[in-house]
Enzyme design. Structure first.
Site, PDB file in Angstrom:
ATOM      1  N   TYR A 101      15.306 -21.250 -64.474  1.00 23.06           N
ATOM      2  CA  TYR A 101      15.100 -22.593 -65.031  1.00 23.06           C
ATOM      3  C   TYR A 101      14.043 -23.315 -64.201  1.00 23.06           C
ATOM      4  CZ  TYR A 101      15.707 -27.501 -66.083  1.00 23.06           C
ATOM      5  OH  TYR A 101      15.455 -28.800 -66.438  1.00 23.06           O
ATOM      6  N   GLU A 190      10.124 -29.056 -69.471  1.00 24.60           N
ATOM      7  CA  GLU A 190      11.112 -28.069 -69.036  1.00 24.60           C
ATOM      8  C   GLU A 190      10.802 -26.695 -69.634  1.00 24.60           C
ATOM      9  OE1 GLU A 190      15.587 -29.105 -69.117  1.00 24.60           O
ATOM     10  OE2 GLU A 190      15.250 -27.984 -70.949  1.00 24.60           O
TER      11      GLU A 190
END
Ligand code: GDP
Ligand code: MN
Length: 383
Positions: A101, A190
Site C-alpha cells: 500500500y 493512493e
C-alpha cells in the site's frame, strides 16, 4: 471531487508512475476487443466511485478473451455500494508476488500531507489499519520541500528489507506520488496495491485520487473529469444554484448564511444533543430564490424532521429571506416544522412579514437550536 480509477491512472502516468496500459469499455463487445488487443490474461474492473470493488465482485481476472467478455457483461450494470457500474476498465493482468500500500493524504491534526506505506497492501488494508496500526508506516511531507528522500528510503527498506532494488524503486515511486499529490492539489492520492511482480517489476495496478474542490479553480481541465452520475443529486443541484450544501446523516436541517455561522450552528446542534442533517450556506447575498431552492433540497432528504433557519442579516437582508421563506411555504407546504431566527438588517420588517405564517420564531441562538431539537423529537422521538 472524486474521480474514477481510469482517470486517476491517466493522471499518475503524467508523473512517470509505473501504471500499466488500460482501455475503458462501456459494453461487453468493447471489453472483448480490448482483451484481444492486449492478449489474455486480462483484468476486468468496475469503474465506480467506491473502494472495495474486489470484495464486491467488481474485479475479475479473465484467462481468455471470451472470459473477458463474460466478466464485462456480469460487471456492467452491477451495483456496488449503491452505485451502478456503467464502465469497466480492461488491462493486461500481472503476476503478483507482493502487494504493497502507498498513499499520500492530508494529516489535518499535523496540518501537513503524510505519506503512508504498508507491506501488507491489497484488499484488506482497512483491517490492517484498524487491527495493527503499527503496520502502517508514516512520513510527513514538508510544506514546500516535499518528501525528504532519506525518509522515503528509510520506510521503503522496512517494506522490502531484503530487496534493495525493490526498496529503492519504491522510494522513487513515493517521491513521484508526493509530487503528483502536490501538483494536482489532491486531498488523497493512493496506489493500492502497488505490486512487485514475479519478475521483480513494481507496478501501480490500482489508483484512487480525490481532488481538492477548493483548488479546482487552478485546474480548469479537471472539470472534464467530473462524473455527474456519481455525485449526490442534492449537492449537484445546490452547486448549480450557487449554494454550498453538504449532506449529513442527522435529522435537524439547517439554513444559514455564512460558512462560519453554519459551522457554529452545527456545533450548537451537537452540543444540545441533536444531529445536523446538512451543512448549508446560502451565501451573503439574499436572493429569495436561493431560499426556496434550499428548502427543496433539504426536504428531499427523508431523514429531516425539522428545519432551522439561522440568519444573521448584514448584507443579507432578513426581509429577503422572509420573502423567500413565504414564497416556498406558498408553493409547497413544508412537511416538517420550521424554526426561524432572523437577526440584523430589516429584522423588524421580516418579523411582520412572517406573522401568521406557520412557523416558530426565536431570537437567541441557543433558544432556536433547542427549539429545533425539541421539534425534531416531537415529530417521532429520535434519540
Ligand atoms: P479494489 O478492491 O476496489 O481496491 O480493486 P483493486 O484494483 O485494488 O483490485 C483488488 C484486488 O484484485 C487486488 O488487490 C489484487 O489482489 C487483485 N488484482 C487486481 N489486478 C490484478 C491483476 O492484474 N492480476 C492479479 N493476479 N490480481 C489482480
Ligand atoms: Mn485497490
Amino acid at each position: 471531487m472524486n474521480i474514477h480509477e481510469y482517470q486517476a491512472r491517466d493522471l499518475l502516468r503524467r508523473f512517470d508512475l509505473p501504471v500499466p496500459p488500460h482501455v475503458v469499455a462501456s459494453t461487453a463487445e468493447e471489453a472483448l476487443g480490448a482483451a484481444r488487443d492486449f492478449g489474455a490474461p486480462v483484468i476486468v474492473k468496475a469503474q465506480v466511485h467506491a473502494g472495495g470493488r474486489g470484495k464486491a465482485g467488481g474485479v475479475k481476472l479473465a484467462r481468455d478473451v471470451d472470459e473477458a467478455r463474460q466478466h464485462a457483461e456480469a460487471i456492467l450494470g452491477m451495483t456496488i455500494k449503491d452505485l451502478v457500474v456503467g464502465k469497466v476498465l480492461v488491462a493486461p493482468a500481472v503476476d503478483i508476488a507482493r502487494e504493497v500500500y502507498v498513499g499520500v493524504t492530508l494529516d489535518r491534526a499535523e496540518a501537513r500531507p503524510v505519506l503512508m506505506l504498508s507491506a501488507e497492501g491489497g484488499i484488506d488494508i482497512e483491517e490492517v489499519a484498524q487491527r495493527t496500526p503499527e503496520k502502517i508506516l508514516r512520513a510527513h511531507l514538508h510544506p514546500w520541500r516535499g518528501l525528504p528522500g532519506y525518509e522515503a528510503r528509510r520506510l521503503c527498506f522496512q517494506v522490502f528489507p531484503d530487496d534493495a532494488r525493490a526498496a529503492l524503486g519504491l522510494a522513487r515511486i513515493c517521491s513521484r506520488l508526493a509530487d503528483a499529490f502536490d501538483q494536482i492539489d489532491a486531498t488523497l492520492a493512493e496506489i493500492n496495491p502497488l505490486v512487485l511482480t514475479k519478475s521483480g517489476e513494481l507496478l501501480a495496478i490500482d489508483a484512487k485520487i480525490n481532488l481538492d474542490d477548493n483548488a479546482l479553480a487552478r485546474h480548469p481541465d479537471f472539470e472534464a473529469l467530473r462524473d455527474l452520475d456519481a455525485e449526490d443529486a442534492r449537492e449537484r443541484k445546490a452547486r448549480a444554484k450557487g449554494l454550498s450544501y453538504i449532506h449529513l446523516e442527522g435529522d435537524v436541517a439547517c439554513v444559514v448564511n455564512g460558512a462560519g455561522l453554519a459551522m457554529a450552528t452545527m456545533d450548537l446542534i451537537q452540543h444540545y444533543g441533536g444531529r445536523p442533517a446538512n451543512f448549508l450556506d446560502i451565501g451573503g447575498s439574499s436572493n429569495p430564490e436561493k431560499v426556496t431552492t434550499a428548502l427543496e433540497i433539504i426536504q428531499s432528504d427523508p431523514n429531516v424532521r425539522v428545519i432551522l433557519f439561522n440568519i444573521f442579516g448584514g448584507i443579507t437582508r432578513c426581509d429577503d429571506v422572509a420573502q423567500g421563506l413565504l414564497m416556498a411555504l406558498e408553493s409547497s407546504p413544508p412537511r416538517v416544522p420550521i424554526v426561524v431566527r432572523l437577526i440584523g438588517t430589516n429584522e423588524e420588517r421580516a418579523r411582520e412579514m412572517l406573522q401568521g405564517a406557520s412557523l416558530e420564531t426565536a431570537s437567541g441562538m441557543d433558544e432556536v437550536v433547542q427549539r429545533a431539537i425539541a421539534a425534531a423529537r416531537g415529530k417521532g422521538g429520535s434519540s
